[in-house]
Write an enzyme that holds these catalytic residues in place. Sequence first.
Site, mmCIF file in Angstrom:
data_model
loop_
_atom_site.group_PDB
_atom_site.id
_atom_site.type_symbol
_atom_site.label_atom_id
_atom_site.label_comp_id
_atom_site.label_asym_id
_atom_site.label_seq_id
_atom_site.Cartn_x
_atom_site.Cartn_y
_atom_site.Cartn_z
ATOM 1 C CG HIS A 1 -7.137 9.856 -11.342
ATOM 2 N ND1 HIS A 1 -8.220 10.508 -11.866
ATOM 3 C CD2 HIS A 1 -7.386 8.543 -11.440
ATOM 4 C CE1 HIS A 1 -9.111 9.615 -12.223
ATOM 5 N NE2 HIS A 1 -8.628 8.410 -11.972
ATOM 6 N NE ARG B 1 -1.724 -0.991 -9.853
ATOM 7 C CZ ARG B 1 -1.375 0.276 -9.977
ATOM 8 N NH1 ARG B 1 -0.112 0.606 -10.202
ATOM 9 N NH2 ARG B 1 -2.284 1.224 -9.918
ATOM 10 C CG ASP C 1 3.564 5.405 -6.347
ATOM 11 O OD1 ASP C 1 3.275 6.477 -5.779
ATOM 12 O OD2 ASP C 1 2.716 4.596 -6.740
ATOM 13 C CB CYS D 1 3.355 -0.242 -16.032
ATOM 14 S SG CYS D 1 3.338 -0.515 -14.255
HETATM 15 C C1 PEP Z 1 3.457 4.074 -10.858
HETATM 16 O O1 PEP Z 1 3.523 4.392 -9.677
HETATM 17 O O2 PEP Z 1 4.339 4.382 -11.692
HETATM 18 C C2 PEP Z 1 2.313 3.287 -11.356
HETATM 19 C C3 PEP Z 1 2.295 2.788 -12.572
HETATM 20 O O3 PEP Z 1 1.260 3.158 -10.521
HETATM 21 P P1 PEP Z 1 0.202 4.315 -10.186
HETATM 22 O O4 PEP Z 1 0.459 5.458 -11.106
HETATM 23 O O5 PEP Z 1 -1.140 3.723 -10.375
HETATM 24 O O6 PEP Z 1 0.534 4.624 -8.742
HETATM 25 MG MG MG Z 2 2.212 3.370 -8.300
#
Ligand code: PEP
Ligand code: MG
Length: 763
Positions: free
Chosen positions: A398, A541, A664, A711
């Site tokens: 984060h 999202r 992820d 993304c």
């Molecule tokens: C990801 O998992 O690449 C993504 C864009 O979502 P987050 O980082 O919010 O899990």
């Molecule tokens: Mg993610």
Amino acid sequence: MKHIYWFHEITKKNLSIAGGKGADLGEMVKAKFPVPPGYIISSDTYFEFIDKLQLREKISKILEDLDVNDSARLQEVSKEVQDLIKGAKVPKKLADEFEEAYDELTESLGEAPLVAVRSSATAEDLPDASFAGQQATFLNITRHNLVEAVLDCWASLFTARAIFYRVQQKFDHMKVGIAVVIQKMIQSESSGVMFTKHPTGESDAIIIEAVFGLGEGIVSGMYTPDHFEIDPTTWSITNKEISSQPRMIHLNKKEGIKELEVSPEKQATQKIADEKVIELAKLGKKIEKHYAWPQDIEWAFEKGKMYIVQSRAVTTIPKERKRHEDEAMVKMMKPTLKGLGASPGIADGPVMIIKDTTEIDKVKNGDVLVTGMTNPDMVPAMKRAAAIVTDEGGMTSHAAIVSRELGIPAIVGTKNATKTLKTGEKITVDGKRGMVYKGEKKNLLINNVPKEAEKEATVTSWIPTATKIMVNLATPSEAERIANKDVDGVGLLRAEFIVADIGIHPKEAIATGKKDEFVEKLATDVTKIVEAFWPRPVIYRSFDFKTNEYKSLKGGEKYEHHENNPMMGYRGAMRAVNDPEVFDIEIKMLKKIRNEHGFKNLWLMMPFIRTIEEIRAIKETLKKEGLLGDRDFKFFVMAEVPSVALMIDEFAKEVDGFSIGSNDLTQLTLGADRDNENLASTFDERDPAVLKSLKMIITGAKRNGCYVSICGQAPSVYPEIVEHLVRWGIDSVSVNPDVIERTRKIVEQTEMKVLLENTRKSE
Ligand code: PEP
Ligand code: MG
């Protein structure tokens, strides 16, 4: 007319033959510095070439009446001229001469070398010809593509930027010439940089930094180099720090430049022996004496032989290099703490250590926020901070994501920042290299780091690309500024940050009769982004809080269970199915903005989709609510659980598009917790298994006529991934705001390359 000059035949007076770079190399050879050998194809050769093939008239005609402010036209014209040059056939006699010189080089070296082919512009009466000609460099060239690389160099005289610049400066296009430098590339076993004088001026020590493999490892800040300080009066090493180096950049003929593992026994050993350190330092002083000024030198060892790859004066810094130099100077200091460089930039300020969200008010404007790990609740404090340093977290944590988005320097995964640093002490944070230094920036630097305003490169020409470049954005206050960039929309609007700002758990809001108020607040913030980007799409999202993050919202304790592994817990689309009341908040917000305010550019994306059943359940709701029937509405899902990659054909039948969550997806493909700093070297989006998954998703989506984007952080952190994505057929790439321009350029180059390759194939 002479076409080929060896370096030793050139001196600094031969600018018109060899251009600035060529003349400089000649000068260094004359002074007997060990520069890698090579030769120069004179600028007369270029003029002879364009005259013989009657290109001069054709080029002048194409460039006639060009309005360089019409950037689409400028791009077209630039391409037309470059194609003309690249498509021309170099007369056989000339081509033979270029290759014979290469053969001579081969003979003197005892083996055919890889060479770098670089442009070196020349022009009468031009104080800065190099800029008028721009610089092109082609690496890893061998005999078979040598002539082609020379043509490419000549063509580079007509990039859009070079044309634009010459018109602006009123230079005659046809009077700017170009020499081409052909120089052996060093396949170094170790290399590095040297400052012949301590960059801060605090002592007369010579500084040498060394890594295994190619020096790019230091320049890009990928590895921590060995650090040596040498006293030039006694020629003794006064300070030495050896760093362990797990990987190195290696060059070889078959594969070009590649990152390799350093064997475990070698990792922690000294990169160059003491006597080599002294030998280098002595040579450095000689070069300094030759130029009568302290030098910043790039050096390398190949098969034990020392080479000087580049030398430049430390203080005569062109404006555009100033920032780089500032970074180089900070780099030379001894860090007090290291971590992963998560968001680039250099900033200083007093440390403010906070335990958790309850303490965020303690963070004042300009503080360096230091904490265990940030969470979405801390965003208001992060916005006030000059820089951020955390104990935990990897490149996709984060803290890393938010600080990149906010443009605030950040270091994650230092392990013990909260213990080592003290609240109130002044520190400087180098977010690119992941280094924390004691003291304020101004005491560390000779030059001040450019002001914030200068940091942002202004976009002078917008490049149209077939592949769209989108941005990841979650902070409404940044929307106006970022919407002004060369970007095609918002590829990921993470709702969590806005909700964290609202500050209350959605279920608590519902329970206390504040649902409408929640919807209103959410809609106000999302509208700010949708409005700023209109008519470009904004992909909102749906909530993807993990249970631990939800818990820290007001009232969260009541609704969230403890989970040992929230990353794989009750999160994502599953919650929208199970908690329709909470999902209804988002539906109401979407309908409000789309139907009441008329912003039809707002679309929906569901996170962390695990199964087809989840998608079907959500689609039922969207149909009932009239969203799915709306012609302008698009329904996206994140492709971030491996099930989606494996079953891409089935999933693709259910949705309008995918956006790959590489954060992820990497975590789940490699089984490596993305927030665990101890796994940072395993968590790598460039791993072949991850790349394979990306390819499966992209090609699978396209096979089914589905839109596909990405993304996750992968293309923002590793620009080399962008080329793969484009080649596999991705429709858009969504990146962090700080790398929009860079990504656009890589996409443009890749698209051109692909076109060129296809044309050649069909010829
Ligand atoms: C990801 O998992 O690449 C993504 C864009 O979502 P987050 O980082 O919010 O899990
Ligand atoms: Mg993610």
